[in-house]
Structure formats: C-alpha cells, structure tokens
Design a protein around this motif. Structure first.
Motif, PDB file in Angstrom:
ATOM      1  N   TYR A  25      -1.326   1.868   3.806  1.00 20.11           N
ATOM      2  CA  TYR A  25      -0.795   2.320   5.088  1.00 20.11           C
ATOM      3  C   TYR A  25      -1.159   3.781   5.347  1.00 20.11           C
ATOM      4  O   TYR A  25      -1.167   4.607   4.432  1.00 20.11           O
ATOM      5  N   PHE A  26      -1.448   4.068   6.593  1.00 19.38           N
ATOM      6  CA  PHE A  26      -1.866   5.403   7.024  1.00 19.38           C
ATOM      7  C   PHE A  26      -0.789   6.022   7.899  1.00 19.38           C
ATOM      8  O   PHE A  26      -0.048   5.323   8.582  1.00 19.38           O
ATOM      9  N   GLU A  27      -0.756   7.339   7.896  1.00 14.70           N
ATOM     10  CA  GLU A  27       0.139   8.047   8.803  1.00 14.70           C
ATOM     11  C   GLU A  27      -0.447   7.999  10.210  1.00 14.70           C
ATOM     12  O   GLU A  27      -1.635   7.708  10.401  1.00 14.70           O
ATOM     13  N   SER A  31      -6.977   9.063   9.303  1.00  9.53           N
ATOM     14  CA  SER A  31      -7.923   8.120   8.714  1.00  9.53           C
ATOM     15  C   SER A  31      -8.050   8.325   7.209  1.00  9.53           C
ATOM     16  O   SER A  31      -8.881   7.693   6.567  1.00  9.53           O
ATOM     17  N   ALA A  32      -7.235   9.204   6.651  1.00  4.49           N
ATOM     18  CA  ALA A  32      -7.170   9.416   5.206  1.00  4.49           C
ATOM     19  C   ALA A  32      -5.754   9.077   4.737  1.00  4.49           C
ATOM     20  O   ALA A  32      -4.788   9.272   5.477  1.00  4.49           O
ATOM     21  N   LEU A  33      -5.665   8.565   3.521  1.00  7.26           N
ATOM     22  CA  LEU A  33      -4.359   8.185   2.979  1.00  7.26           C
ATOM     23  C   LEU A  33      -3.548   9.405   2.579  1.00  7.26           C
ATOM     24  O   LEU A  33      -4.111  10.412   2.129  1.00  7.26           O
ATOM     25  N   ASN A  34      -2.232   9.288   2.702  1.00  9.68           N
ATOM     26  CA  ASN A  34      -1.363  10.336   2.178  1.00  9.68           C
ATOM     27  C   ASN A  34      -1.338  10.206   0.650  1.00  9.68           C
ATOM     28  O   ASN A  34      -1.903   9.272   0.074  1.00  9.68           O
ATOM     29  N   VAL A  39      -2.433   7.390  -4.455  1.00  3.40           N
ATOM     30  CA  VAL A  39      -2.086   7.021  -5.840  1.00  3.40           C
ATOM     31  C   VAL A  39      -2.102   5.499  -5.989  1.00  3.40           C
ATOM     32  O   VAL A  39      -2.624   4.966  -6.965  1.00  3.40           O
ATOM     33  N   LYS A  40      -1.563   4.801  -5.007  1.00  2.00           N
ATOM     34  CA  LYS A  40      -1.566   3.329  -5.007  1.00  2.00           C
ATOM     35  C   LYS A  40      -3.002   2.802  -5.057  1.00  2.00           C
ATOM     36  O   LYS A  40      -3.310   1.888  -5.821  1.00  2.00           O
ATOM     37  N   LEU A  41      -3.888   3.378  -4.247  1.00  2.00           N
ATOM     38  CA  LEU A  41      -5.286   2.967  -4.234  1.00  2.00           C
ATOM     39  C   LEU A  41      -5.952   3.240  -5.581  1.00  2.00           C
ATOM     40  O   LEU A  41      -6.660   2.382  -6.120  1.00  2.00           O
ATOM     41  N   ASN A  42      -5.732   4.402  -6.142  1.00  2.00           N
ATOM     42  CA  ASN A  42      -6.344   4.740  -7.430  1.00  2.00           C
ATOM     43  C   ASN A  42      -5.860   3.831  -8.546  1.00  2.00           C
ATOM     44  O   ASN A  42      -6.643   3.435  -9.411  1.00  2.00           O
TER      45      ASN A  42
END
Length: 126
Positions: A25-27, A31-34, A39-42
């Motif tokens: 989910y994005f803010e 177009s970049a993750l918070n 951390v979830k993606l990594n």
C-alpha cells in the motif's frame, strides 16, 4: 453449462500453478513505499528468492485526474518491479498492469492505493 465450463477453464490454471499474491500500500499521491511497507517488501524478497513473478498490478484512488492516476499507478508498478527485479525471478510472460483509478474497488481510499504482486512459489512453477 457453458458458464461453468468457461469458469473452470479460466480459473483451473490458478489452482494448479499455486499462484499467490501480496499487496503493498502507498500513501496518497506517492509512488514510493513508506518505511513500513518497504520493510514488508524486503521481507517478501528475502523469503521468495526462488519464486517467479507473474504480474504486478498498480491502482490508485479516484482523487485527481484520470490521466494523472494512470501515470501514478504505472509508477507504483515500476517502483515495485525495480525493487524486486534483481532478487526474484521474473517469468517470461510477466505482465505489468496499470489500472489507475479503475482499480478503485474499495470505499476506503487507502485500500485502493496499492500494487499487487502475483507470483508462483518455487515448487509450483517447475
């Protein structure tokens, strides 16, 4: 009867190939993750070194112009793709899907600002 056949023909491959998905989910207007989502993606990348990515689908809420939202959802797809492409295998038939605000299916705007990654687990794709 035709409906059942068409339904089975379309959805059976999803059952047999063990496809899974994860959503990031994005803010608003980003177009970049918070940090939390990054951390979830990594963690997902570390856990899925042998998986294969089938598609990444980006969407936005309906705030802003349709053209802007189409561009923003594509930027979200590109962002996720660039984060995973060197660490996780990409299938030859990979699809990049940008829905823009057409992907806004929730009444909660925050739930529409996302990128969904569809992948097969290592054992399912062999």
């Amino acid at each position: 009867m035709k409906f059942l056949f068409a339904f089975a023909f379309y959805f059976l491959p999803f059952v047999f190939f063990g496809q899974e998905s994860i959503t990031f989910y994005f803010e608003n207007n980003k177009s970049a993750l918070n940090q939390v989502e990054l951390v979830k993606l990594n963690k997902w990348i570390i856990s899925n070194k042998t998986s294969k990515i089938l598609s990444i689908t980006g969407s936005t809420d309906e705030v802003g112009s349709s053209g802007y939202n189409d561009t923003l959802s594509q930027k979200r797809v590109d962002y996720i793709f660039n984060k995973v492409k060197l660490s996780v295998k990409i299938r030859e038939d990979f699809k990049s899907i940008s829905l823009g605000e057409k992907g806004a299916i929730s009444n909660n705007k925050a739930e529409n600002r996302k990128a969904c990654l569809l992948y097969t687990s290592d054992a399912a794709d062999e």
